[in-house]
Scaffold this motif. Structure first.
Motif, PDB file in Angstrom:
ATOM      1  N   PHE A   1      44.573  32.921  30.518  1.00 30.25           N
ATOM      2  CA  PHE A   1      43.437  32.410  31.283  1.00 30.25           C
ATOM      3  C   PHE A   1      42.504  33.542  31.697  1.00 30.25           C
ATOM      4  O   PHE A   1      41.292  33.450  31.518  1.00 30.25           O
ATOM      5  N   PHE A   2      43.093  34.609  32.251  1.00 34.98           N
ATOM      6  CA  PHE A   2      42.269  35.739  32.679  1.00 34.98           C
ATOM      7  C   PHE A   2      41.594  36.403  31.485  1.00 34.98           C
ATOM      8  O   PHE A   2      40.432  36.783  31.551  1.00 34.98           O
ATOM      9  N   ASN A   3      42.322  36.519  30.391  1.00 32.58           N
ATOM     10  CA  ASN A   3      41.791  37.141  29.197  1.00 32.58           C
ATOM     11  C   ASN A   3      40.672  36.289  28.606  1.00 32.58           C
ATOM     12  O   ASN A   3      39.634  36.812  28.214  1.00 32.58           O
ATOM     13  N   GLN A   4      40.878  34.978  28.529  1.00 36.39           N
ATOM     14  CA  GLN A   4      39.863  34.085  27.957  1.00 36.39           C
ATOM     15  C   GLN A   4      38.588  34.074  28.795  1.00 36.39           C
ATOM     16  O   GLN A   4      37.489  33.964  28.267  1.00 36.39           O
ATOM     17  N   ASN A   5      38.703  34.147  30.077  1.00 32.75           N
ATOM     18  CA  ASN A   5      37.543  34.102  30.967  1.00 32.75           C
ATOM     19  C   ASN A   5      37.028  35.493  31.352  1.00 32.75           C
ATOM     20  O   ASN A   5      36.183  35.612  32.227  1.00 32.75           O
ATOM     21  N   GLN A   6      37.566  36.490  30.709  1.00 31.04           N
ATOM     22  CA  GLN A   6      37.177  37.883  30.916  1.00 31.04           C
ATOM     23  C   GLN A   6      37.196  38.274  32.396  1.00 31.04           C
ATOM     24  O   GLN A   6      36.235  38.798  32.957  1.00 31.04           O
ATOM     25  N   ILE A   7      38.337  37.990  33.018  1.00 30.01           N
ATOM     26  CA  ILE A   7      38.537  38.335  34.423  1.00 30.01           C
ATOM     27  C   ILE A   7      39.524  39.488  34.477  1.00 30.01           C
ATOM     28  O   ILE A   7      40.612  39.412  33.906  1.00 30.01           O
ATOM     29  N   ALA A   8      39.136  40.548  35.160  1.00 26.66           N
ATOM     30  CA  ALA A   8      40.014  41.705  35.291  1.00 26.66           C
ATOM     31  C   ALA A   8      40.897  41.514  36.519  1.00 26.66           C
ATOM     32  O   ALA A   8      40.438  41.058  37.568  1.00 26.66           O
ATOM     33  N   LEU A   9      42.171  41.808  36.364  1.00 24.37           N
ATOM     34  CA  LEU A   9      43.095  41.722  37.499  1.00 24.37           C
ATOM     35  C   LEU A   9      42.856  42.886  38.453  1.00 24.37           C
ATOM     36  O   LEU A   9      42.578  44.001  38.021  1.00 24.37           O
ATOM     37  N   ALA A  10      42.977  42.595  39.710  1.00 22.85           N
ATOM     38  CA  ALA A  10      42.811  43.644  40.712  1.00 22.85           C
ATOM     39  C   ALA A  10      43.979  44.623  40.635  1.00 22.85           C
ATOM     40  O   ALA A  10      45.114  44.239  40.324  1.00 22.85           O
ATOM     41  N   GLY A  11      43.704  45.861  40.939  1.00 17.60           N
ATOM     42  CA  GLY A  11      44.745  46.874  40.939  1.00 17.60           C
ATOM     43  C   GLY A  11      45.676  46.711  42.135  1.00 17.60           C
ATOM     44  O   GLY A  11      45.366  46.017  43.106  1.00 17.60           O
ATOM     45  N   TYR A  12      46.824  47.351  42.037  1.00 12.14           N
ATOM     46  CA  TYR A  12      47.836  47.239  43.088  1.00 12.14           C
ATOM     47  C   TYR A  12      47.294  47.725  44.433  1.00 12.14           C
ATOM     48  O   TYR A  12      47.481  47.070  45.451  1.00 12.14           O
ATOM     49  N   THR A  13      46.608  48.837  44.438  1.00 15.47           N
ATOM     50  CA  THR A  13      46.093  49.369  45.710  1.00 15.47           C
ATOM     51  C   THR A  13      45.006  48.471  46.290  1.00 15.47           C
ATOM     52  O   THR A  13      44.893  48.337  47.509  1.00 15.47           O
TER      53      THR A  13
END
Length: 168
Positions: A1-13
């Motif tokens: 889903f994130f890849n298809q919608n070109q959404i970057a995951l937030a970093g741990y920090t």
């Protein structure tokens, strides 16, 4: 889903920073509610539960549950009930104003139940007051339940002995 919608995951920090901000704002909100809603007399009474220098503090006495329906145990529950009775209406109001979930309330109450008085003293006054409010709120209900159960047990016991006496 994130890849298809070109959404970057937030970093741990980044996630850690957001969680920290939320925790800080929630603690500030709780502190504000406690300062606004709690009377100085109640605040003093709750802090007094933690403040004793004796090994067996008032809070330790309140934490002891009845083990059976003997008169000494019932008297202990009555003493606990009387000690919390004055504070309960205000505690109930404060808990309503805090708008915490039932599981959060149970969790905060369990901290008092399972931690030593020494460890509770190490928290800030506001955190300790929050934990004590939740604990005493539930403890008052427990004492009510225990006293009702003891009353029912003793009435049943007297009724049975009355029936046995009547048959004799």
């Amino acid at each position: 889903f994130f890849n298809q919608n070109q959404i970057a995951l937030a970093g741990y920090t980044t996630l850690q920073d957001h969680v920290s901000e939320v925790l800080i704002s929630e603690r500030a909100r709780i502190k504000k509610v406690l300062e606004k809603s709690m009377t100085p007399k109640t605040r003093k009474s709750l802090l007094k539960l933690l403040g004793s220098d004796e090994t067996f503090t008032d809070l330790s006495r309140l934490k002891q549950m009845a083990k059976d329906f003997s008169s000494s145990q019932i008297n202990r529950e009555l003493t606990t009930h009387q000690a919390i009775k004055e504070l309960y209406p205000e505690l109930k109001q404060i808990i309503a104003e805090l708008s915490l979930s039932p599981k959060n309330l149970e969790y905060y109450a369990s901290l008092v139940k399972h931690k030593s008085v020494y460890k509770l003293r190490r928290h800030s006054d506001d955190q300790s007051l929050l934990y004590l409010c939740c604990y005493l709120y539930f403890r008052y209900r427990e004492t009510n339940d225990n006293l009702v159960s003891a009353f029912l047990y003793l009435v049943r016991k007297i009724t049975e002995s009355g029936k046995i006496f009547a048959k004799q």
